[in-house]
Each structure stands twice: as C-alpha cells, then as structure tokens.
Design an enzyme around this catalytic site. Structure first.
Site, PDB file in Angstrom:
ATOM      1  N   PHE B 221     -34.879   5.600  18.213  1.00  0.00           N
ATOM      2  CA  PHE B 221     -34.138   5.265  16.993  1.00  0.00           C
ATOM      3  C   PHE B 221     -35.053   4.447  16.083  1.00  0.00           C
ATOM      4  CE2 PHE B 221     -33.232   1.474  19.520  1.00  0.00           C
ATOM      5  CZ  PHE B 221     -33.291   0.454  18.591  1.00  0.00           C
ATOM      6  N   CYS B 315     -29.193   6.587  24.916  1.00  0.00           N
ATOM      7  CA  CYS B 315     -29.208   5.385  24.071  1.00  0.00           C
ATOM      8  C   CYS B 315     -30.259   5.379  22.962  1.00  0.00           C
ATOM      9  CB  CYS B 315     -29.367   4.178  24.975  1.00  0.00           C
ATOM     10  SG  CYS B 315     -29.586   2.643  24.102  1.00  0.00           S
ATOM     11  N   ASP B 316     -31.477   4.996  23.318  1.00  0.00           N
ATOM     12  CA  ASP B 316     -32.490   4.800  22.283  1.00  0.00           C
ATOM     13  C   ASP B 316     -33.048   6.114  21.755  1.00  0.00           C
ATOM     14  OD1 ASP B 316     -32.218   2.177  22.992  1.00  0.00           O
ATOM     15  OD2 ASP B 316     -34.179   1.971  23.918  1.00  0.00           O
ATOM     16  N   HIS B 317     -32.904   7.186  22.524  1.00  0.00           N
ATOM     17  CA  HIS B 317     -33.780   8.336  22.314  1.00  0.00           C
ATOM     18  C   HIS B 317     -33.057   9.661  22.156  1.00  0.00           C
ATOM     19  CE1 HIS B 317     -36.627   5.432  24.014  1.00  0.00           C
ATOM     20  NE2 HIS B 317     -37.560   6.134  23.447  1.00  0.00           N
TER      21      HIS B 317
END
Lengths: 718, 718
Positions: B221, B315-317
């Site tokens: 992100f 989540c982040d990716h």
C-alpha cells in the site's frame, strides 16, 4: 463631559397632526430641527411656523395607485422559477405558482410563453423545446407530455408583481388593511412619462415640503412571499424585480447579446448576492443602473426646478442606483437617509463617495412592535433598552465616520408615552452633536494604513453582506479606527492591490461571493496577493478564505495563510501537528469565541505557521510569516466585544504595527477610544450596560485610568 | 453454553525454535492445528511431528535481497510530486525530494526527465515545455530559468523506491536494524523471470512448508515517508507503486492512450482513494490487475506443482490482486489471510467472492508494542484487555459472516508471559468454534433483504474506507444481520439497483469517492434511485449524501432525502422550520451521539419530512416519505453501540420493516443476538465490559430475559 442640552440641530423628528405640545417638548429636549411624515401620517398644518425643515416621503412607483390599476401592463415584472417537480408518470404538469403567494404575483400571459419562458430538465440540465410543453393559462400550469420519468423539471416564467412588496409586508406583518397597490415599472416609456407629470403635480400639491425623500427610486429589494403569505426569499441587493420583455430586448440591442431566463433564475438561486455573480448578471446590473440613473435624474431635476431638495431613502429601494457605482453622482441627490441599527448600516451610507447630506434614521421605529414583531412602543415593550442596544453599535461607527444628521421615524404619539426613552434620546443626541463639535470636519484618529476587504462584489457592495462570518466581522470593523476599502478580483487584475491598503481581509464560506470562489483561480490575482504579502503586507483569512478546489489546494493561497482545509479528499496525507502558542499579541486580551467555525483546518505550510488556538476538529486561530509579510487565519467569527478586539489586534499584527496597540487604545475591550485631534479631545465609551474600568493609552505614551457607567461616553482633553 | 476446551482446530499459532513446551501448552489450551513463522523467526525443527500444518511467509518482491541489490534498474518505481514552491525571483529552483525521506527514494535519472517528467505552473494550471526547465542530477533539482514571479510550481518526477516500505516501517517504528532491501518490480520481464526461478528454489529449500503465505504479491500500500522519517502519505488501496516507463509504454500500446505524469500525481493527491477516481486511474488499475494476475498465477501454479498451497496475505499487499475484481479467481489462491481487529477488516476478507479458506489473524500481535506504539506484550501492557476490545468488534462480524480460521502472529515467547491473555484466547477460540458448530455452513439469521452501499468505487473497495463517517458506519454494519452489497454509479447505469437490495446507504463528505461527487449529476443514476425509492425502497444518507453543486441543489436527491445543505449561497431563501418529533421508531433506544456532523442542513422538501433531532446548526436526523418509499438522513455517524442500534433501526425503518425489531433483536443495545437456525441455537453476546441485562425477541414472538457478564456470549436453544 458633554454639555447636555446646549446643542441643537442635526436631528429629524417624525411629526403628525394634533401633536403640537409633544412636538414642542421634543424640539426642546432633543433639539430637532427638521420634521418628516411617515407612512399614513399627515404633518401638522402649522409646521412651517415652527421653523423646521419638512421632509416628505414619496414612493414614486406606487404613489399613483389609480395609474397602476389602469395600466397593468406596466406593473413591475420578474422571472420566477417553479419549484422543482419530479415526473412520476410519463406526463408531468407543473403548477407554476405553487409555493408562491398568489396575491403577490400573476403569471404574465401577455408575452408568449414559448418565446419568453424556459422549461428545464434539472436532472440532465437540458432545455426543452417549446414544442415539448404546453401552458394552460386557466390552470396556470405547464404540461410536459413526454417527460423522462423520475427526472426533475422546472419552469422559468414571467410574472407581474401585482402587490408592491412594502405594502404587502405591512399588510401581512403589521395587519394593515387597505388596497393592494402594485408598483409600476418606470423603465417602460408610458410609466416614465406619467411619473414625470405625476411628480410635478405632487410637488405642486405639497408646497410645505422642503425635501422630497424618495422612498424608492424604482426597485424594491427582492422579497418573495410563499403560499403561506410568509417570506420565502429575500435579497437586499438583488436585481430580480423589473425584468420585463421590454428591458430584455433593450439589453439585447444595446449590449449585443440576449439574456436567457436561466440567467435570471440561475437554477432557483435568483442570482443571490451570496453567489459569485456571473458576467451576465453584472452586465444586467450595469444596464439597469444606466437607465435608472437617466430617469431618476429627471425626477431630481424636476424636484430641483421646484426649489426642493431630493433625498434618497437607502434601505429597501436603493437597488438600481448603485451608490458606490460610477453613475450615482450623475443623479444629483442632495442627501441620503438610511435606517441604521448598527455599524454596518451606518457605514453603508457614510462611506458612499460624494458630497451628500447623510442622515441615519435610528431604531427603534416608533411603532407598537419592532422588527422582530415583539412589543416595542407598547405594553411589555422597552424601547429605551432597544435604543441603547442599537446606539452602542451605531455610536462607535459614528466615532469613525461621522455623518450629518440622525433622526427617528414612526408615530411620535407612541414615543412620548415612554419618558425614559425620551430622556435617553436626549443623551444620545448630545453625544452625536458632541462628536461634531470635536470633529470639526476632521475624522477621528485612524491607523496610518487602510484595511481592504476583498470579495467578488468589491466596492459595489460595500458594507452589504448576508454571509454570517462576514456579517459579524464587518460589524466589528465598522467601528474600528481604520479606513476601509472594498475591492474585487477585477480591481486586482486591473490595477493591483489598492494604494494605501496594508491589510487585506477575505472571509466567508467557500465558493460564495464573499470568499470569492472561482476568482481565486486567476493567477494574476493570487500572484498579486502573494507579492503584496511577501513585500510586507498583511492578509487575514476568515472561515474559508481563498477557497476553491483547484490544482491541489482548497485555500488557493494556503502558502500565504499556512493552512488549508481537509475536505476528506486527502485523508491519507499525514498532517503536521503543531503545538499551540502559550501567548500571542493577537489573543492577548482573551475572551473571544469564534462560534461556528470551519472544521479540519490543518497546517499545509507548517514552517512559519504558529497555531494560537486549536480544537479537536482542527486549527482555529493561526498566524503565518510569509517573506516580509504576515497572515492571520480565523476559523470563524461572531460579533462580540472580545472578538472585536481579536480582530483589531489581528489587523495590527498582520500590518506589523503592534505598537499601535499603545496608541488611542483601551485596555478593557468592552470600551473603546476615539481621538478627535482637531477638537482637542478624545472620547472613551463603554459599549456595555455594566460599569467598566479601563486604562487608555494616549498617543503621547501616557496612560489614563477611566471609570465609566454603563453605556457612558466620557470626553477628555488630549 | 460453550463446551470449553472440547473443541480443537481452526486456529493458527506463531511458532519458533526452542519453544517446544510452550507450544504444547498452547496446542492444548487453544486447540491450534497449524503453525506459522513470523518475520525474523524460525520454526522448530520437529514441527511436523506435532501433526500441524506449517505456513511460511514469503514476500516475493523483497525476498532475494541480492537480486535487488544487483538489479537496481528493476526496483519499484513511482511518480512523486515535489511540494509546491513559489517563485519569489525570476529564476526558481525546486529541490525535488525536499520533504521526502531520502533513504526511501532515489530520483530516476535513467529515464530522460524531459520525456517522463512534468513541470507545472499550479497558479495557471499550465504545463511547462521541457525547454523551459533543466534538471541538475547532482543537486536533485529542477530549475526554471524564467518563472512567473509569485506563481507556484511543482515537478512530477520518477523515483526508484530503494527501501521496501514494510522493512522501512519496521526499522523506523520498531527500531529494527539491518540492511535496506528494495522491492523489485515483477512486471519487468527480468524480475518476473528471476522470481519464478527463485520461488522454485525457495520451495525446494522449505520442504516442511505446507502453505506458502505470500506476504505480498507485488504491491505495498502507498506509504510515503517524510524528511523527518515519519509517515507523510498513506493510502491502503493506492496504486502509486510500480509506475515505471516500461509499464506506461505497455499501457499506451494496449489501451490506446498515454497516461501523463499528472494522471498519477493528480496535483499532489496521488489518486487518493478518497477522491472520485478518474477514468485514467480506473483504467490503470485494471491494466495493472490484468498483468499482475498473469504473473501471480505463475507463482501459484509453481506452488501447486510443488504440492503446496498458496495463501494471500491481504493486509499490506493486496493491491493489484483486486480480490473483488473479475480476475481474482484466475490466480488460483487456496486461502486468504488478513490481520483483523474489527468488523470491517473481517468482512473485507470474508466477503471476497469465491471458495477460499479464510483466516483472520487477530490482534494484538505478540510484540512488545502495539500499533499505537504503546506497551503491549511488555511491562505496562495489557494484552488481554486489547484482545477483548478487538474481539468485541470481530466476534459480532463473525456471527454474521463466519470464516474458516483464526490465528495470531508474532513471538509466542512473549505471549506466554501473560497468563490472563492465554486464558482469554482459549475462551474466544471456543466462542469461534461454537459458531462453526452451530452454523454448520448455514449463516445466522439475516433480514430478508440486502443493504446496498453506493459509492464511486463500488464492489472493488468493499469494506475499504478511510472516510470518517463511512468508517464508523461500515464498522457498525459489518456486525448487523444484513447481507451487504457494494456497488457504484456505473453499476446503476448498466443494470439498475442490484437485485435484492431494499435499502441503499450513501455516506461521506461532498465530492469524495464515498459520497460520489460528480457521479450524482448522471440523470440515469438519480432517476434510478428515485424510482427505486418511489416504488418502496429505502435510502439512508449520512453526512453529505448525493452532494454535488448542480442545477440548483447540493444534495442531488434532496427530494428523496427531504433535506439539503445551505452552503451560504442561498441564505436569502427562508428555510421552513419543522418541529422535532417527540418520539420515533429510529431513535427509540436513545443514547446515540453523531459526533461531528454536517451543519446547516435544512428542510428542502418539507411536505413529508419529519425532523427527529435538530440542533442550532441545523437538522441532525430526519426521515422522509417519498411516494411508497422512505429515506433517513443522519448528519454524521461515529461508531458506538447506541449508534449501531440507531443504524439498525434506520435500516429497518427505511425498508418499511419495523416489525423485524421484534425478531432476533435485543432490547439492550449493548448486546446483540445471532440465531443459527440449522444448529438450533441462538447466541446473545455482550459487547461491553460491564454486566448487562436484556430482553431478547425470538422469531416466534416469545421473549427471553438474559443476564450477561462483561463480554460474555451465551447460547440458547431456539
């Protein structure tokens, strides 16, 4: 101390038949030197023997009721927009006057609807062809045979205003009975010719009149009533009246393009003065003004030829005259009068350029109820308290910008029943005359720079505002020791920041006329302001100054202000949090309360930014240094004495002249100081009802301790 | 009552070397059946002997540090925009990386600036010719020789991201030391080929791994750091990374037009997900997704060929995979995992279409500090309290939409030092497994209609939001007994309101992606919504629903809502004042607090409007009847249990199904009810830490009184 009752003059009294004893009393107590009549009153027959000037009100456009009744084709016209209606079926019928007061308006069936009206699909923005709709005059309704289901439609249509707004207002609000006069449209040649003859006749019939007080030239402020006979829409500077096919065609001929119904109704906003005015609307105002000045000058000339003076009543009917415009002095008025209950209203008349005798008609009006429809000169009323409240606002503005006269209006027989009111007016009349004695034509002390107010209207709407931030702020400014100049974005493009302006104020909600909206996308404007501040100028932004969504910023000069507003379009940007300053010159006197404020103001350029006040929802007061200049941001503004002080200090700080807070300055913000250097005295006045103590900083570095009773004004030698 | 400790499974545990005794304890207490490694840990050698599945995390784009170091040309790239700089002199020099973290970015000097960059005058909006500026690579600065004085300029320029965001975050936030790996760009053929080989090698080196947990596909992100090494800009669904000349040229070839630097930097907003997305940005997202799916499928195929399963760490990716998009199922993932601390995050993974094993990694992470950088598994920390707080939000969402597994992450050796935490997790694990026992694959009771959420993103950003109104509202909705469907304005134009939707929610600030901005000017959209409501549908508007300045309205369906917002552009319009209703179905349970609200909401169509709550600054809660349908307006929304109830009741009322407040409904809004009809039991759960009493309305008209300890969940036979 004022020499009570040693002054006379500068005051106008409403007089009426059968009040000889009372008149004599008030002439003595108040020192009146002129009398006026009021709606529905007649002056005493012996009025000239009293040695007073006589004013007579004359509302030209509704004075000859018979002419209006016999010439319905020259009654005033306007465009209205029907309320938006949704098509739930294939066919849609819109009742045009639904939601409007049917005694105020009649649909204009004389001019072909297909040519003059406009039906719009507000869902798509499209204009319907006239073949797509029909008007049924009997039902007063437009039918769209094949509407787009669930789309919303409106009709812009012409009406005659068959009942004059002031007459209607008095009938509905004050229960006055009588007929329903319509106002005629003096732009129409037939009416214009008739009114000249009428005026000559009227002057002949009113030999005692010294001054004709023209209660209207032609225009009433926009005042549209609802089907419940209640106010529906108002605009004190709106040009919605007297929009006729005659004038639209004249405009097309003279200005080279045709205005559409949409140019007038503007999707229902009716060119509200709060909206950034369009080029078309500004052209229309200019066109109307050009022609109004022409026939108005005829009236004033006729008046002068009869050896009378001509006075303009400012309040309801200044529209079209444009007192701050380029043609106003051509009309030749001798004097101006305005009802005045605060600083804004005083300054509105006081700052008009030119050499006029100016008069403030103070409040309360001698009438059983006041503007809020509460008892006034009636059981349960307290006219003295009302009078004091208004005078506190007016007095400080007069201290800054003195005008020639004050006066009252209404029914004197009501006023004399309130002796405490009579006594108080005697005091305020003396306070007013003392200012003249001290001023001797030279204004009181002012800071050695001008404050400029920047909005989309500029000079033409000096001291006119409806916008709430601006309202309280202008009221505050009207009594502070600054010369104030209003200017707009065209002025900046044409000739830069006006000479002498050291601090610019821009205030209001985003995209309103007051804040300026899309004008802030003009690079010449933003550059000029940046240069002005960079070279040492000051900028004060209040609310949503310079706001318009453009090129990555909302506040277009966020670099100057240091702050911008998060509109939830860049929540991902991590905002720099600055601590609040422990103390600052601007907030030193405390007590302020900004009221409703713009939220989510953040540090956009944090390097030089100082946060003075912050809340959970963002920055409330901040300062910024921008090269050699300074800016102040206030997230809101309400009128209060503490806020007046906050503004005063903000201006001094923005100008880089904090030392002026030690010159003709009062330590207690409930009191103010005005120094009349020519007269050699300075006034310290208490704006509150409570006793106040203060320390006054003189110009010579000395200070004086002063105690004041509630509302008191004390004078001291310089 | 749950049969404590009789269930096993459905739970993943972080394991590490040398923790055999603790592992055995937690297997017993928590019933774990899988283990995972964490960043920086290694699994015990004998892990397979414990009979558990082994997950291994693998971040493809930063796993082979050596490759990244030796192939700087395929490090990930992006456009940045320099901070706006004002020209105070004729010549202006802009240091490009000023304000950015110099260890995160390096200016891309390999691709010709004149071709790839863009210098803009933000005062005029003009793009400068490349001949008008020069780039000095040594100084990292662009100079404009002849700038317009007092105009503001920006440069959009390409950089390499030389330090991977997660690695950088951990180093800066958690003080991790070590090298600075850059993430490579798998869109580039060289990197793509290498990563395939690398993955095969990695699988060979990790024989114990059953499931490869891809901690990233390609994208992090958006996480841009400032020159103070602090977060500067974040967007969890932003496509700002991996914008390379290679991909821009590929886009041009395949999509038929070229994207400009401005299409990416968008005046500095970087296509923030809060902004209404442009066509260009949506095309770019689609393009990226198309190619990402292609190489991601290669990885999953390789994984499957090695007889392992592939799991996506959400989540982040997740960026680029578009789990709610049309290509996601082509990739072939077996399972999804997401860190989950509330209902939104649970629903984000639970609602992804398709047949996946889904796992929620619960909080707190076993780490000395928590996300707020406060002590957690450390002296002064209270991980049990944190866990309870999160579980209260997650549990109710699981009750609505159950997923297969839960788990924890971090360092187990820290967790075992907090016995009360260990005990509480045993309880929550059993609560979770009890839901499965009762559900038996059939969801709990839902209202017989869907709730639709309308915004500019629609399905693609289901349960993703940053906007504050929407945040709390979506969190509330995630645990209410409704099927929820996200859709956008294109969906309405293409196929109307989605089938089964009975109530539409639109919420957010004006002109954001969440509210919808200019999409509300589409007549097909507004007509479809009017028709939907007119025929019996419900509409709930929160904040500034349907807001865009257009054709005389701000709320474009103010006729449906009954209210509009005064932006000080029509202050002259006299607003109808309605009294507040004494009582209403929606507000019957009280206790609500909307927090920051949209101000100056007024009755635009007062005929059917009912004001439930008003304040000095306008209407706060109102209902409207629109033909056969209903609408509800809420001026704001914050998450609280009372507000959850307000929303629940608003939905039922808007749907015209108030009778559902007597079906699986709890009288006390601190508690909620979920009925699992297949399993024959219903749960009553207390969302607060305090004991609660409530009366539960069953489906059969009977009521049950229930007492619950703080946080307790009780089960009853239906």
């Amino acid at each position: 101390m004022p020499n009570t009752n040693t002054f006379k003059g500068r005051m106008t009294l409403p007089a009426e038949k059968g009040m000889d004893k009372e008149l004599a009393l008030l002439m003595e107590k108040w020192g009146c030197d002129a009398v006026r009549d009021s709606d529905g009153t007649e002056l005493p027959a012996n009025i000239k023997e009293l040695g007073m000037d006589v004013y007579s009100t004359l509302c030209m456009v509704r004075a000859d009721k018979e002419f209006g009744q016999n010439n319905r084709d020259v009654l005033q016209q306007k465009y209205l927009m029907s309320d938006p209606v949704t098509a739930f079926e294939d066919s849609l019928t819109i009742e045009l006057l639904k939601g409007y007061y049917d005694q105020q308006f009649e649909i204009d069936c004389a001019h072909q609807p297909a040519k003059w009206w406009e039906v719009r699909n507000r869902s798509t923005g499209e204009v319907l062809k006239s073949s797509e709709w029909d008007f049924d005059a009997k039902k007063g309704a437009v039918t769209i045979a094949k509407a787009q289901k669930y789309n919303v439609y409106t009709v812009a249509f012409l009406v005659y205003q068959v009942w004059d707004s002031t007459s209607m207002y008095n009938a509905l609000t004050n229960g006055w009975s009588g007929d329903h006069p319509g106002a005629v449209d003096p732009f129409q040649p037939k009416a214009r010719e008739h009114l000249k003859v009428f005026l000559q006749k009227w002057l002949g019939e009113h030999p005692a009149t010294d001054i004709v007080r023209f209660t209207s030239v032609a225009y009433h402020f926009t005042n549209i009533f609802s089907d419940k006979a209640e106010p529906r829409y108002r605009d004190w500077s709106g040009y919605t009246d007297m929009i006729s096919p005659y004038m639209i065609e004249k405009f097309e001929k003279e200005r080279g393009y045709r205005l559409s119904p949409e140019d007038f109704v503007t999707a229902g906003y009716l060119n509200s003065c709060d909206r950034v005015p369009s080029k078309q609307y500004l052209d229309w105002i200019d066109f109307v003004n050009e022609h109004l000045v022409a026939f108005c000058k005829e009236w004033v000339d006729i008046t002068h030829q009869a050896n009378r003076k001509a006075m303009l009543f400012f309040c309801d009917h200044w529209i079209g005259t444009e007192p701050y415009g380029k043609r106003f002095d051509q009309i030749g008025f001798d004097s101006l009068v305005n009802p005045v209950k605060n600083a804004i209203e005083l300054r509105r008349i006081a700052d008009v350029p030119g050499n006029y005798q100016r008069e403030a008609r103070l409040y309360p009006y001698f009438f059983p109820v006041n503007l809020g429809n509460q008892p006034s000169f009636a059981p349960g009323g307290n006219p003295k308290a009302e009078c004091v409240e208004f005078w506190m606002l007016v007095r400080r503005a007069l201290m800054q910008k003195l005008i020639e006269r004050i006066g009252f209006g209404g029914y004197t027989n009501l006023a004399v029943q309130f002796p405490d009111f009579i006594d108080y007016v005697a005091i305020l009349a003396d306070e007013f005359r003392e200012m003249h004695a001290m001023s001797q034509g030279v204004p009181s002390y002012k800071a050695p720079f001008k404050v400029g107010v920047l909005n989309a209207w500029g000079k033409s709407r000096s001291w006119i505002t409806k916008e709430f931030h601006l309202g309280g702020l202008m009221e505050s400014l009207g009594g502070l020791p600054f010369e104030v100049e209003f200017f707009n974005f065209e002025d900046i493009e044409a000739s830069g920041i006006p000479a002498g302006v050291k601090v610019i104020i821009n205030t209001g909600n985003a995209d309103t006329a007051w804040s300026g909206g899309q004008h802030w996308t003009r690079a010449k404007v933003t550059s000029a302001i940046r240069e002005f501040v960079a070279k040492g100028g000051g900028f004060i932004g209040v609310g949503e100054p310079s706001a318009h969504d453009h090129e990555g910023k909302f506040f277009q000069i966020s670099d100057v202000l240091g702050v911008d507003k998060e509109r939830h379009m860049s929540v991902g940007r991590v905002k720099t949090k600055l601590p609040s300053e422990a103390s600052h010159f601007i907030t030193a006197d405390g007590g302020f309360d900004l009221g409703f404020t713009s939220i989510e103001i953040f540090a956009d350029f944090p390097e030089q930014l100082k946060v003075l006040v912050a809340a959970r929802d963002g920055i409330k007061i901040a300062t910024n240094n921008y090269q050699k200049g300074r800016s102040v941001y206030l997230a809101g503004y309400n009128f209060s004495w503490a806020n007046v002080r906050l503004l005063y200090r903000s201006i001094l700080w923005a100008a880089g002249q904090e030392e002026l807070s030690k010159k003709w300055f009062s330590s207690n913000y409930h009191t103010e100081v005005s120094a009349f250097e020519k007269g050699g005295r300075f006034a310290v006045y208490n704006n509150t009802n409570d006793a106040q103590e203060t320390e006054v900083f003189r110009a010579d570095g000395k200070t004086v301790k002063v105690s004041l009773a509630g509302n008191e004004c004390k004078w001291f030698d310089i």
